[in-house]
Design a protein around this motif. Structure first.
Motif, PDB file in Angstrom:
ATOM      1  N   LYS A 329       0.821  -1.212   0.000  1.00 48.70           N
ATOM      2  CA  LYS A 329       0.000   0.000   0.000  1.00 48.70           C
ATOM      3  C   LYS A 329       0.858   1.266   0.000  1.00 48.70           C
ATOM      4  O   LYS A 329       0.372   2.346  -0.255  1.00 48.70           O
ATOM      5  N   ASP A 330       2.138   1.128   0.318  1.00 45.49           N
ATOM      6  CA  ASP A 330       2.967   2.311   0.550  1.00 45.49           C
ATOM      7  C   ASP A 330       3.397   2.958  -0.759  1.00 45.49           C
ATOM      8  O   ASP A 330       4.108   2.356  -1.556  1.00 45.49           O
ATOM      9  N   ASP A 331       2.976   4.209  -0.970  1.00 44.50           N
ATOM     10  CA  ASP A 331       3.428   4.948  -2.157  1.00 44.50           C
ATOM     11  C   ASP A 331       4.657   5.789  -1.824  1.00 44.50           C
ATOM     12  O   ASP A 331       5.177   6.501  -2.676  1.00 44.50           O
ATOM     13  N   GLY A 332       5.105   5.749  -0.567  1.00 40.05           N
ATOM     14  CA  GLY A 332       6.299   6.491  -0.169  1.00 40.05           C
ATOM     15  C   GLY A 332       6.068   7.981   0.010  1.00 40.05           C
ATOM     16  O   GLY A 332       6.998   8.707   0.359  1.00 40.05           O
ATOM     17  N   ARG A 333       4.849   8.446  -0.243  1.00 40.19           N
ATOM     18  CA  ARG A 333       4.639   9.896  -0.272  1.00 40.19           C
ATOM     19  C   ARG A 333       3.487  10.394   0.568  1.00 40.19           C
ATOM     20  O   ARG A 333       3.407  11.571   0.891  1.00 40.19           O
ATOM     21  N   ASP A 334       2.567   9.516   0.876  1.00 37.05           N
ATOM     22  CA  ASP A 334       1.375   9.988   1.587  1.00 37.05           C
ATOM     23  C   ASP A 334       1.787  10.521   2.965  1.00 37.05           C
ATOM     24  O   ASP A 334       2.741  10.025   3.572  1.00 37.05           O
ATOM     25  N   LYS A 335       1.060  11.534   3.417  1.00 37.66           N
ATOM     26  CA  LYS A 335       1.341  12.129   4.733  1.00 37.66           C
ATOM     27  C   LYS A 335       0.035  12.223   5.514  1.00 37.66           C
ATOM     28  O   LYS A 335      -0.504  13.299   5.730  1.00 37.66           O
ATOM     29  N   PRO A 336      -0.466  11.071   5.952  1.00 35.17           N
ATOM     30  CA  PRO A 336      -1.800  11.075   6.574  1.00 35.17           C
ATOM     31  C   PRO A 336      -1.804  11.423   8.060  1.00 35.17           C
ATOM     32  O   PRO A 336      -2.872  11.529   8.652  1.00 35.17           O
ATOM     33  N   LEU A 337      -0.633  11.593   8.689  1.00 37.28           N
ATOM     34  CA  LEU A 337      -0.559  11.691  10.156  1.00 37.28           C
ATOM     35  C   LEU A 337       0.157  12.975  10.600  1.00 37.28           C
ATOM     36  O   LEU A 337       0.742  13.688   9.794  1.00 37.28           O
ATOM     37  N   PRO A 338       0.129  13.272  11.911  1.00 32.29           N
ATOM     38  CA  PRO A 338       0.659  14.564  12.368  1.00 32.29           C
ATOM     39  C   PRO A 338       2.183  14.714  12.300  1.00 32.29           C
ATOM     40  O   PRO A 338       2.675  15.844  12.342  1.00 32.29           O
ATOM     41  N   PHE A 339       2.931  13.605  12.213  1.00 33.81           N
ATOM     42  CA  PHE A 339       4.398  13.725  12.226  1.00 33.81           C
ATOM     43  C   PHE A 339       4.986  13.002  11.015  1.00 33.81           C
ATOM     44  O   PHE A 339       4.423  12.013  10.536  1.00 33.81           O
ATOM     45  N   ASP A 340       6.129  13.518  10.536  1.00 32.00           N
ATOM     46  CA  ASP A 340       6.770  12.854   9.395  1.00 32.00           C
ATOM     47  C   ASP A 340       7.588  11.655   9.886  1.00 32.00           C
ATOM     48  O   ASP A 340       7.590  11.333  11.075  1.00 32.00           O
ATOM     49  N   SER A 341       8.302  11.030   8.962  1.00 28.62           N
ATOM     50  CA  SER A 341       8.978   9.784   9.328  1.00 28.62           C
ATOM     51  C   SER A 341      10.094  10.012  10.341  1.00 28.62           C
ATOM     52  O   SER A 341      10.539   9.069  10.998  1.00 28.62           O
ATOM     53  N   PHE A 342      10.553  11.266  10.486  1.00 25.62           N
ATOM     54  CA  PHE A 342      11.577  11.587  11.493  1.00 25.62           C
ATOM     55  C   PHE A 342      10.948  12.049  12.815  1.00 25.62           C
ATOM     56  O   PHE A 342      11.659  12.450  13.725  1.00 25.62           O
ATOM     57  N   GLY A 343       9.633  12.101  12.855  1.00 25.25           N
ATOM     58  CA  GLY A 343       8.978  12.574  14.072  1.00 25.25           C
ATOM     59  C   GLY A 343       8.867  14.094  14.126  1.00 25.25           C
ATOM     60  O   GLY A 343       8.534  14.652  15.171  1.00 25.25           O
ATOM     61  N   ARG A 344       9.128  14.752  12.993  1.00 27.11           N
ATOM     62  CA  ARG A 344       8.970  16.219  12.954  1.00 27.11           C
ATOM     63  C   ARG A 344       7.517  16.554  12.646  1.00 27.11           C
ATOM     64  O   ARG A 344       6.871  15.851  11.870  1.00 27.11           O
ATOM     65  N   PRO A 345       6.997  17.649  13.235  1.00 31.41           N
ATOM     66  CA  PRO A 345       5.587  17.978  13.002  1.00 31.41           C
ATOM     67  C   PRO A 345       5.284  18.219  11.526  1.00 31.41           C
ATOM     68  O   PRO A 345       6.028  18.920  10.830  1.00 31.41           O
ATOM     69  N   ASN A 346       4.230  17.627  11.060  1.00 31.87           N
ATOM     70  CA  ASN A 346       3.665  17.915   9.738  1.00 31.87           C
ATOM     71  C   ASN A 346       2.698  19.084   9.867  1.00 31.87           C
ATOM     72  O   ASN A 346       2.282  19.434  10.983  1.00 31.87           O
ATOM     73  N   PRO A 347       2.242  19.642   8.761  1.00 32.34           N
ATOM     74  CA  PRO A 347       1.193  20.667   8.842  1.00 32.34           C
ATOM     75  C   PRO A 347      -0.026  20.193   9.638  1.00 32.34           C
ATOM     76  O   PRO A 347      -0.688  20.986  10.302  1.00 32.34           O
ATOM     77  N   MET A 348      -0.311  18.884   9.613  1.00 31.72           N
ATOM     78  CA  MET A 348      -1.473  18.396  10.368  1.00 31.72           C
ATOM     79  C   MET A 348      -1.324  18.653  11.867  1.00 31.72           C
ATOM     80  O   MET A 348      -2.289  18.992  12.556  1.00 31.72           O
ATOM     81  N   ALA A 349      -0.114  18.496  12.397  1.00 31.39           N
ATOM     82  CA  ALA A 349       0.096  18.733  13.833  1.00 31.39           C
ATOM     83  C   ALA A 349      -0.170  20.202  14.148  1.00 31.39           C
ATOM     84  O   ALA A 349      -0.815  20.533  15.151  1.00 31.39           O
ATOM     85  N   ALA A 350       0.312  21.085  13.284  1.00 39.92           N
ATOM     86  CA  ALA A 350       0.100  22.527  13.502  1.00 39.92           C
ATOM     87  C   ALA A 350      -1.392  22.844  13.435  1.00 39.92           C
ATOM     88  O   ALA A 350      -1.917  23.626  14.247  1.00 39.92           O
ATOM     89  N   ALA A 351      -2.089  22.225  12.493  1.00 45.05           N
ATOM     90  CA  ALA A 351      -3.531  22.482  12.345  1.00 45.05           C
ATOM     91  C   ALA A 351      -4.279  22.030  13.607  1.00 45.05           C
ATOM     92  O   ALA A 351      -5.179  22.728  14.092  1.00 45.05           O
ATOM     93  N   LEU A 352      -3.896  20.876  14.147  1.00 46.24           N
ATOM     94  CA  LEU A 352      -4.565  20.377  15.360  1.00 46.24           C
ATOM     95  C   LEU A 352      -4.321  21.333  16.529  1.00 46.24           C
ATOM     96  O   LEU A 352      -5.256  21.725  17.242  1.00 46.24           O
TER      97      LEU A 352
END
Ligand code: 9MR
Length: 358
Positions: A329-352
């Motif tokens: 299922k992994d396309d290597g690009r989807d960002k469905p969660l609040p943190f990226d693969s390094f544990g850095r905040p994604n825009p979703m974390a900021a939005a929450l």
């Protein structure tokens, strides 16, 4: 959506991604991550995340969870597919015990997921009928809910009873024996006996995003309550996608709030994938739409009366933890969660964080 959410959710099939997204989180051109406060410190309720037992051995995951999370939901090791993998007579509680111990050691609440689900238990219950089936059904709930009595705060007693188009309840091995409402009534009653203090939830996806399914859920809740069901909380899974129309999520939150019951946003993620092969929107555009959807959900939740804000749970912390990012299922690009693969905040974390503080 032309491929139903059910197909995606039940089979784990990835949504076909025709247009490549612009960037993945391992590319250095990624914008600087936003500064985000610990999510548990700004959420208006316990802030939860799904956990798999192996994550307990991942120091990066543990640090991220300790910083942001005050509640855990086992992502799959408390389901029949794991607990009954060796058969009804040999239940495996090793991993759910490990998760419960981790939660306790870290001062985190635990939400049990899930006792009875149409997609689970078919093999383990095959060949049983009549009183033997009843003994196994009741016994399973008594064993699992009884084992974690006092350790879990709450349970998803029944998961996903409604068809994707919202037209009816699903047929399954449970409804075949007890009827459509009947299996739910029985499950809730048995859960109540096994764990008198846990808050008992009915959990469903796409109710906040697909109006016909939401309407069916509200009717079901009304019927169950009228029948005296000890249903005490409503779980909105909130597996969102970027093209849910504006306003739909907030309108549903206002409707469901009218029962006055606690509400658990129980499995939030928001995929950037779409099904349209001609969809050439950029990663930035997709992230902006994701921010809008997640903001609408979190603001609507925050606007609930305090006693109804039971918990707000994300279905994984880092993008690479997501069920959207596993195996084929992994396309290597989807960002469905609040943190990226390094544990850095994604825009979703900021939005929450922003929506919780509003
Ligand atoms: O994320 C979960 C994945 O790891 C499991 O393989 C799968 C089947 O047990 O379930 C996934 O979680 C689902 C949840 O239990 C119920 N709602 C939909 C979730 C995503 O499919």
């Amino acid at each position: 959506m032309s491929i139903s959410r059910r197909t995606v959710l039940a089979s784990g099939l990835a949504l076909p991604l025709a247009a490549p997204l612009a960037a993945c989180d391992r590319i250095s051109a990624e914008p600087t991550p936003p500064n985000v406060p610990p999510l548990k410190s700004v959420a208006p309720c316990p802030f939860g995340a799904a956990i798999k037992a192996m994550q307990i051995d991942d120091p990066d995951w543990v640090a991220l969870a300790r910083a942001n999370v005050s509640q855990l939901t086992p992502e799959w090791e408390m389901k029949m597919e794991y607990v009954l993998a060796d058969g009804l007579d040999r239940p495996n509680f090793d991993r759910s015990d490990a998760i419960a111990a981790f939660a306790q050691a870290n001062g985190m609440a635990l939400h049990g997921h899930t006792l009875i689900w149409y997609s689970q238990g078919k093999e383990a219950f095959a060949g049983l009928s009549g009183a033997a089936f009843d003994r196994a059904f009741d016994g399973y709930i008594a064993a699992l809910a009884g084992r974690y009595r006092g350790k879990v705060r709450s349970w998803d007693v029944v998961n996903e009873p409604i068809l994707d188009d919202g037209s009816a309840l699903r047929d399954c091995h449970w409804s075949a024996r007890y009827g459509h409402d009947g299996y739910m009534l029985r499950a809730f009653e048995k859960a109540r006996i096994a764990d008198p203090d846990g808050v008992l939830f009915l959990n469903e996806y796409n109710q906040e995003s697909v109006p016909a399914k939401g309407a069916q859920f509200l009717k079901l809740v009304e019927r169950l309550l009228k029948a005296g069901c000890p249903l005490q909380g409503l779980g909105l899974q909130s597996h969102l996608w970027i093209d849910i129309p504006d306003g739909v999520i907030a309108a549903y939150m206002r409707e469901i709030a009218q029962f006055g019951l606690p509400i658990h946003v129980s499995e939030l993620d928001c995929t950037l994938r779409t099904e349209n092969p001609l969809d050439l929107r950029s990663q930035a555009d997709r992230l902006a739409r994701q921010t809008a959807r997640v903001t609408e959900l979190a603001e609507a939740f925050t606007a609930l009366p305090p006693a109804q804000r039971f918990a707000f749970t994300v279905w994984g912390l880092r993008d690479t933890d997501s069920w959207y990012r596993q195996g084929d299922k992994d396309d290597g690009r989807d960002k469905p969660l609040p943190f990226d693969s390094f544990g850095r905040p994604n825009p979703m974390a900021a939005a929450l964080a922003e929506a919780f503080r509003a």
